[in-house]
Design a protein around this motif. Structure first.
Motif, PDB file in Angstrom:
ATOM      1  N   THR A 234      55.677  48.965  -9.926  1.00 47.64           N
ATOM      2  CA  THR A 234      55.636  50.397 -10.173  1.00 47.64           C
ATOM      3  C   THR A 234      56.341  51.100  -9.016  1.00 47.64           C
ATOM      4  N   LEU A 235      57.351  51.903  -9.364  1.00 47.18           N
ATOM      5  CA  LEU A 235      58.197  52.542  -8.360  1.00 47.18           C
ATOM      6  C   LEU A 235      58.406  54.014  -8.667  1.00 47.18           C
ATOM      7  N   LYS A 236      58.652  54.769  -7.601  1.00 52.08           N
ATOM      8  CA  LYS A 236      58.883  56.208  -7.707  1.00 52.08           C
ATOM      9  C   LYS A 236      60.367  56.466  -7.967  1.00 52.08           C
ATOM     10  N   ASN A 237      60.648  57.532  -8.721  1.00 47.26           N
ATOM     11  CA  ASN A 237      62.025  57.960  -8.912  1.00 47.26           C
ATOM     12  C   ASN A 237      61.991  59.423  -9.328  1.00 47.26           C
ATOM     13  N   LEU A 238      63.160  60.025  -9.474  1.00 44.71           N
ATOM     14  CA  LEU A 238      63.226  61.410  -9.930  1.00 44.71           C
ATOM     15  C   LEU A 238      62.818  61.456 -11.401  1.00 44.71           C
ATOM     16  N   PRO A 239      62.069  62.488 -11.807  1.00 41.73           N
ATOM     17  CA  PRO A 239      61.588  62.555 -13.190  1.00 41.73           C
ATOM     18  C   PRO A 239      62.680  62.350 -14.240  1.00 41.73           C
ATOM     19  N   GLU A 240      63.845  62.967 -14.060  1.00 42.90           N
ATOM     20  CA  GLU A 240      64.905  62.825 -15.067  1.00 42.90           C
ATOM     21  C   GLU A 240      65.469  61.400 -15.088  1.00 42.90           C
ATOM     22  N   LYS A 241      65.522  60.754 -13.947  1.00 40.44           N
ATOM     23  CA  LYS A 241      65.987  59.365 -13.867  1.00 40.44           C
ATOM     24  C   LYS A 241      64.964  58.438 -14.536  1.00 40.44           C
ATOM     25  N   ASN A 242      63.678  58.724 -14.322  1.00 41.13           N
ATOM     26  CA  ASN A 242      62.626  57.921 -14.954  1.00 41.13           C
ATOM     27  C   ASN A 242      62.752  57.965 -16.469  1.00 41.13           C
ATOM     28  N   GLU A 243      62.972  59.159 -17.013  1.00 43.49           N
ATOM     29  CA  GLU A 243      63.119  59.299 -18.467  1.00 43.49           C
ATOM     30  C   GLU A 243      64.317  58.504 -18.967  1.00 43.49           C
ATOM     31  N   GLU A 244      65.406  58.616 -18.234  1.00 44.85           N
ATOM     32  CA  GLU A 244      66.639  57.908 -18.595  1.00 44.85           C
ATOM     33  C   GLU A 244      66.400  56.392 -18.623  1.00 44.85           C
ATOM     34  N   LEU A 245      65.764  55.872 -17.592  1.00 47.88           N
ATOM     35  CA  LEU A 245      65.478  54.431 -17.513  1.00 47.88           C
ATOM     36  C   LEU A 245      64.582  53.979 -18.663  1.00 47.88           C
ATOM     37  N   ARG A 246      63.591  54.813 -19.010  1.00 45.02           N
ATOM     38  CA  ARG A 246      62.686  54.468 -20.120  1.00 45.02           C
ATOM     39  C   ARG A 246      63.428  54.417 -21.445  1.00 45.02           C
ATOM     40  N   GLU A 247      64.421  55.298 -21.594  1.00 44.24           N
ATOM     41  CA  GLU A 247      65.205  55.303 -22.837  1.00 44.24           C
ATOM     42  C   GLU A 247      66.121  54.086 -22.911  1.00 44.24           C
ATOM     43  N   ILE A 248      66.841  53.826 -21.815  1.00 46.32           N
ATOM     44  CA  ILE A 248      67.795  52.709 -21.797  1.00 46.32           C
ATOM     45  C   ILE A 248      67.074  51.366 -21.924  1.00 46.32           C
ATOM     46  N   TYR A 249      65.974  51.221 -21.202  1.00 47.06           N
ATOM     47  CA  TYR A 249      65.251  49.937 -21.163  1.00 47.06           C
ATOM     48  C   TYR A 249      63.898  50.057 -21.852  1.00 47.06           C
ATOM     49  N   ALA A 250      63.885  50.637 -23.027  1.00 47.35           N
ATOM     50  CA  ALA A 250      62.635  50.842 -23.762  1.00 47.35           C
ATOM     51  C   ALA A 250      61.888  49.514 -23.888  1.00 47.35           C
ATOM     52  N   GLY A 251      60.603  49.542 -23.573  1.00 48.97           N
ATOM     53  CA  GLY A 251      59.798  48.321 -23.653  1.00 48.97           C
ATOM     54  C   GLY A 251      59.735  47.563 -22.344  1.00 48.97           C
ATOM     55  N   THR A 252      60.780  47.672 -21.526  1.00 53.52           N
ATOM     56  CA  THR A 252      60.774  47.012 -20.213  1.00 53.52           C
ATOM     57  C   THR A 252      60.354  48.003 -19.131  1.00 53.52           C
ATOM     58  N   VAL A 253      60.860  49.225 -19.231  1.00 50.69           N
ATOM     59  CA  VAL A 253      60.497  50.278 -18.280  1.00 50.69           C
ATOM     60  C   VAL A 253      59.565  51.243 -19.010  1.00 50.69           C
ATOM     61  N   ILE A 254      58.366  51.384 -18.471  1.00 52.86           N
ATOM     62  CA  ILE A 254      57.341  52.211 -19.110  1.00 52.86           C
ATOM     63  C   ILE A 254      56.812  53.235 -18.098  1.00 52.86           C
ATOM     64  N   PRO A 255      56.168  54.302 -18.587  1.00 59.99           N
ATOM     65  CA  PRO A 255      55.596  55.277 -17.637  1.00 59.99           C
ATOM     66  C   PRO A 255      54.667  54.579 -16.652  1.00 59.99           C
ATOM     67  N   GLY A 256      54.684  55.044 -15.410  1.00 61.04           N
ATOM     68  CA  GLY A 256      53.927  54.405 -14.337  1.00 61.04           C
ATOM     69  C   GLY A 256      52.470  54.150 -14.670  1.00 61.04           C
ATOM     70  N   TYR A 257      52.053  52.934 -14.431  1.00 61.40           N
ATOM     71  CA  TYR A 257      50.685  52.492 -14.678  1.00 61.40           C
ATOM     72  C   TYR A 257      49.784  53.049 -13.575  1.00 61.40           C
ATOM     73  N   TYR A 258      48.745  53.789 -13.945  1.00 59.72           N
ATOM     74  CA  TYR A 258      47.809  54.381 -12.977  1.00 59.72           C
ATOM     75  C   TYR A 258      48.473  55.307 -11.976  1.00 59.72           C
ATOM     76  N   THR A 259      49.571  55.947 -12.351  1.00 58.80           N
ATOM     77  CA  THR A 259      50.266  56.848 -11.428  1.00 58.80           C
ATOM     78  C   THR A 259      50.724  58.078 -12.202  1.00 58.80           C
ATOM     79  N   ASN A 260      51.263  59.056 -11.500  1.00 59.68           N
ATOM     80  CA  ASN A 260      51.831  60.247 -12.133  1.00 59.68           C
ATOM     81  C   ASN A 260      53.030  59.816 -12.965  1.00 59.68           C
TER      82      ASN A 260
END
Length: 123
Positions: A53-79
């Motif tokens: 689980t790693l921190k990143n800019l909110p817009e980058k996080n969304e982008e990563l979740r879209e590109i790598y759907a299923g592999t990159v997910i919203p942070g577990y037990y975090t904001n």
């Protein structure tokens, strides 16, 4: 293979200036620490569910979740805006890409430190 990957990221985290990576008993995870602030946490045991689980800019996080759907997910037990969890069993993201993401997370936490804390790191 997976345990080796976990070890690779642990060792890499420890190469970042002022960073410590240690097993945090109360959470049961490998904790990436910079001056008492978390810049990551990772499963310490290889399993299908192992994540980092790693921190990143909110817009980058969304982008990563879209590109790598299923592999990159919203942070577990975090904001969920600021943190993503990456499934380590998936090889969709290479070790080098994950190392870059560890570094981004480190930098985001570093930027928020006080001048005094930064001075301690810079030694």
């Amino acid at each position: 293979m997976l345990q080796q990957r976990i070890e690779t990221f642990k060792v890499f985290g420890e190469t970042l200036k002022g960073a410590k990576v240690y097993f945090r008993e109360d959470w049961g995870v490998l904790y990436f620490d910079l001056q008492g602030k978390m810049f990551g946490m990772m499963s310490n045991q290889a399993s299908e569910d192992a994540i980092i689980t790693l921190k990143n800019l909110p817009e980058k996080n969304e982008e990563l979740r879209e590109i790598y759907a299923g592999t990159v997910i919203p942070g577990y037990y975090t904001n969920k805006n600021h943190w993503n969890s990456i499934k380590l069993a998936s090889e969709e993201l290479t070790d080098d890409v994950i190392k870059q993401l560890i570094e981004v997370s480190y930098q985001l936490v570093y930027q928020k430190l006080t001048k005094k804390q930064k001075a301690e790191i810079e030694g």
